[in-house]
Design a protein around this motif. Structure first.
Motif, PDB file in Angstrom:
ATOM      1  N   GLU A  46     -11.259   3.296  -1.795  1.00  0.00           N
ATOM      2  CA  GLU A  46     -10.169   3.943  -2.523  1.00  0.00           C
ATOM      3  C   GLU A  46      -9.599   5.149  -1.776  1.00  0.00           C
ATOM      4  OE1 GLU A  46      -9.352   5.788  -6.990  1.00  0.00           O
ATOM      5  OE2 GLU A  46     -11.198   4.684  -6.540  1.00  0.00           O
ATOM      6  N   GLU A  47     -10.473   5.998  -1.254  1.00  0.00           N
ATOM      7  CA  GLU A  47     -10.018   7.211  -0.577  1.00  0.00           C
ATOM      8  C   GLU A  47      -9.178   6.880   0.666  1.00  0.00           C
ATOM      9  OE1 GLU A  47     -11.899  11.103   1.751  1.00  0.00           O
ATOM     10  OE2 GLU A  47     -13.169   9.872   0.465  1.00  0.00           O
ATOM     11  N   ASN A  48      -9.640   5.909   1.442  1.00  0.00           N
ATOM     12  CA  ASN A  48      -8.895   5.557   2.653  1.00  0.00           C
ATOM     13  C   ASN A  48      -7.574   4.871   2.327  1.00  0.00           C
ATOM     14  OD1 ASN A  48      -8.811   5.362   5.620  1.00  0.00           O
ATOM     15  ND2 ASN A  48      -8.862   3.159   5.241  1.00  0.00           N
ATOM     16  N   LEU A  49      -7.568   4.052   1.271  1.00  0.00           N
ATOM     17  CA  LEU A  49      -6.320   3.396   0.887  1.00  0.00           C
ATOM     18  C   LEU A  49      -5.261   4.409   0.471  1.00  0.00           C
ATOM     19  CD1 LEU A  49      -7.712   0.317  -1.085  1.00  0.00           C
ATOM     20  CD2 LEU A  49      -6.394   0.251   1.055  1.00  0.00           C
ATOM     21  N   LYS A  50      -5.681   5.448  -0.234  1.00  0.00           N
ATOM     22  CA  LYS A  50      -4.722   6.478  -0.657  1.00  0.00           C
ATOM     23  C   LYS A  50      -4.221   7.294   0.539  1.00  0.00           C
ATOM     24  CE  LYS A  50      -6.396   6.950  -5.401  1.00  0.00           C
ATOM     25  NZ  LYS A  50      -7.050   7.846  -6.400  1.00  0.00           N
ATOM     26  N   ILE A  91       0.845  -1.202   0.000  1.00  0.00           N
ATOM     27  CA  ILE A  91       0.000   0.000   0.000  1.00  0.00           C
ATOM     28  C   ILE A  91       0.875   1.245   0.000  1.00  0.00           C
ATOM     29  CG2 ILE A  91      -1.650   1.335   1.395  1.00  0.00           C
ATOM     30  CD1 ILE A  91      -2.884  -1.006  -0.078  1.00  0.00           C
ATOM     31  N   SER A  92       2.008   1.163   0.682  1.00  0.00           N
ATOM     32  CA  SER A  92       2.931   2.289   0.715  1.00  0.00           C
ATOM     33  C   SER A  92       3.492   2.603  -0.663  1.00  0.00           C
ATOM     34  CB  SER A  92       4.081   1.980   1.681  1.00  0.00           C
ATOM     35  OG  SER A  92       5.113   2.937   1.574  1.00  0.00           O
ATOM     36  N   SER A  93       3.866   1.554  -1.400  1.00  0.00           N
ATOM     37  CA  SER A  93       4.594   1.779  -2.657  1.00  0.00           C
ATOM     38  C   SER A  93       3.746   1.627  -3.917  1.00  0.00           C
ATOM     39  CB  SER A  93       5.784   0.815  -2.739  1.00  0.00           C
ATOM     40  OG  SER A  93       5.341  -0.531  -2.633  1.00  0.00           O
ATOM     41  N   ASN A  94       2.652   0.854  -3.854  1.00  0.00           N
ATOM     42  CA  ASN A  94       1.891   0.567  -5.078  1.00  0.00           C
ATOM     43  C   ASN A  94       0.388   0.609  -4.826  1.00  0.00           C
ATOM     44  OD1 ASN A  94       4.560  -1.371  -5.236  1.00  0.00           O
ATOM     45  ND2 ASN A  94       4.069  -0.442  -7.217  1.00  0.00           N
ATOM     46  N   VAL A  95      -0.087   1.636  -4.155  1.00  0.00           N
ATOM     47  CA  VAL A  95      -1.496   1.670  -3.780  1.00  0.00           C
ATOM     48  C   VAL A  95      -2.425   1.691  -4.987  1.00  0.00           C
ATOM     49  CG1 VAL A  95      -1.619   4.209  -3.562  1.00  0.00           C
ATOM     50  CG2 VAL A  95      -3.176   2.740  -2.228  1.00  0.00           C
ATOM     51  N   GLU A  96      -2.063   2.387  -6.059  1.00  0.00           N
ATOM     52  CA  GLU A  96      -2.937   2.482  -7.235  1.00  0.00           C
ATOM     53  C   GLU A  96      -3.145   1.107  -7.865  1.00  0.00           C
ATOM     54  OE1 GLU A  96      -4.618   4.960  -8.119  1.00  0.00           O
ATOM     55  OE2 GLU A  96      -3.653   6.722  -7.223  1.00  0.00           O
ATOM     56  N   GLU A  97      -2.080   0.318  -7.918  1.00  0.00           N
ATOM     57  CA  GLU A  97      -2.191  -1.006  -8.507  1.00  0.00           C
ATOM     58  C   GLU A  97      -3.068  -1.916  -7.649  1.00  0.00           C
ATOM     59  OE1 GLU A  97       0.447   0.763  -8.148  1.00  0.00           O
ATOM     60  OE2 GLU A  97       1.772   0.701  -9.903  1.00  0.00           O
ATOM     61  N   VAL A  98      -2.945  -1.817  -6.317  1.00  0.00           N
ATOM     62  CA  VAL A  98      -3.787  -2.615  -5.422  1.00  0.00           C
ATOM     63  C   VAL A  98      -5.251  -2.234  -5.617  1.00  0.00           C
ATOM     64  CG1 VAL A  98      -4.331  -3.128  -3.010  1.00  0.00           C
ATOM     65  CG2 VAL A  98      -1.938  -2.933  -3.731  1.00  0.00           C
ATOM     66  N   ILE A  99      -5.514  -0.955  -5.733  1.00  0.00           N
ATOM     67  CA  ILE A  99      -6.896  -0.480  -5.933  1.00  0.00           C
ATOM     68  C   ILE A  99      -7.479  -1.061  -7.218  1.00  0.00           C
ATOM     69  CG2 ILE A  99      -8.255   1.570  -6.482  1.00  0.00           C
ATOM     70  CD1 ILE A  99      -6.458   3.117  -4.486  1.00  0.00           C
ATOM     71  N   GLU A 100      -6.696  -1.066  -8.260  1.00  0.00           N
ATOM     72  CA  GLU A 100      -7.187  -1.590  -9.535  1.00  0.00           C
ATOM     73  C   GLU A 100      -7.545  -3.069  -9.434  1.00  0.00           C
ATOM     74  OE1 GLU A 100      -7.985   0.138 -12.274  1.00  0.00           O
ATOM     75  OE2 GLU A 100      -7.547   1.836 -10.938  1.00  0.00           O
ATOM     76  N   VAL A 101      -6.746  -3.845  -8.697  1.00  0.00           N
ATOM     77  CA  VAL A 101      -7.055  -5.260  -8.524  1.00  0.00           C
ATOM     78  C   VAL A 101      -8.319  -5.427  -7.692  1.00  0.00           C
ATOM     79  CG1 VAL A 101      -6.262  -7.445  -7.550  1.00  0.00           C
ATOM     80  CG2 VAL A 101      -4.645  -5.968  -8.776  1.00  0.00           C
ATOM     81  N   LEU A 102      -8.452  -4.667  -6.627  1.00  0.00           N
ATOM     82  CA  LEU A 102      -9.622  -4.781  -5.752  1.00  0.00           C
ATOM     83  C   LEU A 102     -10.920  -4.463  -6.494  1.00  0.00           C
ATOM     84  CD1 LEU A 102      -8.296  -3.180  -2.425  1.00  0.00           C
ATOM     85  CD2 LEU A 102      -8.981  -5.565  -2.776  1.00  0.00           C
ATOM     86  N   LYS A 103     -10.858  -3.560  -7.427  1.00  0.00           N
ATOM     87  CA  LYS A 103     -12.058  -3.180  -8.185  1.00  0.00           C
ATOM     88  C   LYS A 103     -12.599  -4.331  -9.025  1.00  0.00           C
ATOM     89  CE  LYS A 103     -11.224   1.823  -8.574  1.00  0.00           C
ATOM     90  NZ  LYS A 103     -10.915   2.936  -9.490  1.00  0.00           N
ATOM     91  N   LYS A 144      -1.035 -10.276  -3.555  1.00  0.00           N
ATOM     92  CA  LYS A 144      -1.150 -10.699  -2.158  1.00  0.00           C
ATOM     93  C   LYS A 144      -1.864  -9.643  -1.324  1.00  0.00           C
ATOM     94  CE  LYS A 144       3.066 -13.528  -1.795  1.00  0.00           C
ATOM     95  NZ  LYS A 144       4.384 -13.623  -1.134  1.00  0.00           N
ATOM     96  N   ALA A 145      -1.493  -8.377  -1.513  1.00  0.00           N
ATOM     97  CA  ALA A 145      -2.093  -7.294  -0.735  1.00  0.00           C
ATOM     98  C   ALA A 145      -3.590  -7.204  -1.015  1.00  0.00           C
ATOM     99  CB  ALA A 145      -1.396  -5.976  -1.051  1.00  0.00           C
TER     100      ALA A 145
END
Length: 636
Positions: free
Chosen positions: A157-161, A81-93, A118-119
């Motif tokens: 998304e907002e909280n993850l960012k 989440i620290s380094s690749n939050v945008e990519e994690v968000i895209e997978v979660l969607k 994994k995240a």
């Protein structure tokens, strides 16, 4: 131990508040108000080695932080989440709230997934499983059932960012708490410890999350680590259940009990409990600043003498310790030469000086209590008036003992002229100058032997007349007068009856030792009698030195000194206590620590070159009887 080094420690505290990313058994969201109130207002860095959901961490949003956990998936989540939050968000969607999909994700071999996958998997399973529980079986497989929730917020998304911004300013470590704390905890840090709760069971949160167990002996080890952190100088908050062992382990610290709800329990009626909060404030660490700190230039103006026990060479050490407290007033109970009182006055503190010797109190009346008065040229002329009629008391009583006839006559003349000054501060200045002249004119500055020839090595002090010494001393005392803006005072009296209250009480009593005496009267009886004009004093005519009987003092025996310290510490228990002492004196170092500990919750002892904590390193004291160390005991 693995560490995420994607750090940016120069970032300011972010205005955005993040909430925990995961629902976590034992999470501290419901205790945030209590935890926030108990947290220190200022600290260096934040360390949370059982990070879990990180409720307090996200709420505090610290500028510099270290978080860690033994749960590898959790550490990967925060790192990613620290380094690749945008990519994690895209997978979660792309991840639906469907049981079949849930089961597929649950059965995935996580070792084949990328950190981003994994995240996302960790968040997805947490948001869609029963009660947000994280549990693994003996094979390490996630085995919590699907929750059948209607509309879980899988991708916030907002909280993850917001969380990502905070985590970018954080060191994220995979490792056990002891390694993390021993490698990274430093004085001034804030450590929050939220370990697996007692009582220990097969279903403890720690085992659910780590495939490990946290036994009672582990809690004992944790308590020892908390003690180390306290003595290191860290702020510590610790949570646990309201269990007898918790109260036993942390009985030395502040403990409070709080009603809480348990989020995860199959039986809803059992979702209540009592959480304990342990608050540990830093143990103050004392050290002698090296190289020596710079004292105000004013201190150098204090008239030097060879006074027994003078702390002139220890001023930097005394101030180094005292300056680690916030204080405005100081009581110097055994002021002696007055140099310590003068140093505190030069630092702008209100000073209350006291000594049972009249001549010592005269010194402090002249330069501590007195802020502005000096001796003028007319005053000096009046003092040196040769026409005054003298009673010749010194000339007769001490003829041929300490000074020649000319010096004795000069002393007798000043005994008559000093009271003519009327102003008490001027009298104190003149008498102080005379006492200094008498001490400078004597070899070694003491009055335990007769004659001048025995130690006459041609030095200037022994060649000048008393009048020449006096005139020099007047100028020296005038130059030492200054106003520090405080109402300071000087008292001649027994320290045991001293009543003024001060923030710091400095105690430098006569040191009792069976190998040497501490009789100040024997050494300085002549100048003590001079200041008192021998009123109320019975001279022992049969003695060669014409001394008088020593004042009664409890510091003339071991038991007397012990009882006197006990009384002084009790009397001034509301103040910070700083005690000068010698390693060859009695009571012993350990006895002094025990006495202080009766009345002060924190006790330290500092030597000039080394520091010892209460109860530690006793074997290093007293091994060399020929080496004397000066100690500063501190009770606060």
């Amino acid at each position: 131990m693995e560490i995420n080094k994607n750090l940016s420690f120069d970032l300011e505290v972010f205005p955005t508040k993040a909430r925990p990313i995961l629902k976590w058994a034992g999470g501290k969201t419901q205790m945030l108000e209590v935890l926030s109130a108990a947290s220190p207002k200022k600290f260096n860095k934040y360390i949370e080695p059982f990070i879990g959901g990180g409720a307090l961490f996200f709420n505090l949003n610290p500028k510099h932080a270290i978080i860690s956990d033994l749960n590898q998936e959790l550490v990967n989540l925060y790192s990613t989440i620290s380094s690749n939050v945008e990519e994690v968000i895209e997978v979660l969607k792309t991840m639906p709230n469907e049981k079949e999909f849930f089961l597929q994700v649950r059965e995935q071999n996580e070792t084949l997934l990328s950190p981003i996958q994994k995240a996302a998997r960790t968040i997805y399973l947490n948001k869609t499983c029963f009660n947000g529980l994280y549990r693994v079986n003996k094979q390490g497989k996630f085995n919590v059932p699907f929750a059948n929730l209607k509309n879980p917020k899988i991708c916030d998304e907002e909280n993850l960012k917001a969380a990502s911004l905070i985590l970018q300013n954080t060191s994220i470590i995979h490792g056990d708490y002891k390694t993390v704390l021993q490698n990274f905890a430093e004085p001034g840090d804030f450590i929050f410890l939220d370990p697996p709760y007692l009582p220990v069971s097969e279903y403890s949160d720690f085992k659910r999350y780590t495939k490990e167990q946290f036994y009672e002996e582990d809690h004992v080890e944790l308590a020892e680590e908390v003690k180390r952190l306290h003595e290191l100088g860290c702020h510590v908050l610790l949570t646990n259940s309201n269990h007898p062992l918790v109260h036993e382990l942390y009985s030395d610290y502040n403990i409070s009990v709080h009603q809480t709800k348990r989020n995860i329990n199959s039986n809803g009626t059992k979702r209540t409990g009592e959480d304990v909060l342990v608050k540990v404030t830093p143990k103050k660490r004392f050290s002698i600043v090296s190289p020596s700190i710079k004292l105000p230039d004013q201190v150098e103006k204090y008239p030097p003498t060879r006074y027994m026990g003078s702390k002139k060479d220890l001023l930097e050490s005394i101030w180094s310790v005292a300056s680690q407290f916030e204080f405005e007033s100081v009581a110097d109970l055994f002021s002696g030469s007055g140099i310590v009182s003068y140093m505190f006055k030069a630092q702008g503190k209100q000073v209350f000086s006291n000594d049972y010797m009249a001549f010592s109190s005269t010194f402090t009346k002249a330069l501590i209590e007195n802020n502005k008065t000096t001796l003028s040229a007319n005053d000096l002329k009046k003092l040196l008036n040769t026409e005054v009629v003298s009673d010749n008391f010194v000339s007769k009583t001490f003829k041929g003992i300490y000074y020649n006839d000319e010096d004795n006559l000069f002393i007798d003349k000043l005994r008559q002229t000093i009271p003519l000054l009327k102003n008490k501060n001027k009298q104190a200045l003149a008498m102080s100058a005379l006492v200094r002249a008498c001490m400078k004119r004597r070899p070694r500055g003491i009055f335990t032997f007769v004659g001048l020839d025995k130690y006459d090595d041609g030095r200037r002090d022994l060649q000048l007349s008393l009048q020449e010494h006096f005139i020099e001393a007047v100028q020296i005392y005038n130059n030492a007068v200054f106003d520090n803006g405080q109402r300071n005072s000087s008292r001649n009296g027994d320290a045991m009856s001293f009543r003024k209250k001060a923030d710091i009480v400095y105690i430098d009593p006569p040191y009792y030792s069976p190998h040497s005496d501490n009789e100040y009267v024997r050494r300085y009886h002549f100048v003590e009698g001079l200041v008192k004009d021998w009123e109320g004093i019975e001279i022992q005519e049969e003695t060669k030195t014409k001394k008088f009987k020593s004042y009664p003092t409890p510091f003339s025996s071991r038991k007397g000194a012990h009882d006197a310290f006990d009384l002084l510490f009790k009397k001034h228990k509301e103040s910070v206590l700083i005690v000068s002492y010698s390693s060859n004196s009695l009571p012993t170092k350990d006895e002094m620590l025990d006495l202080l500990a009766k009345y002060k919750s924190n006790v330290d002892v500092v030597s000039i070159n080394h520091q010892y904590s209460f109860g530690n390193q006793n074997h290093k004291i007293g091994n060399n009887k020929n080496k004397v160390e000066e100690f500063l005991f501190i009770g606060y």
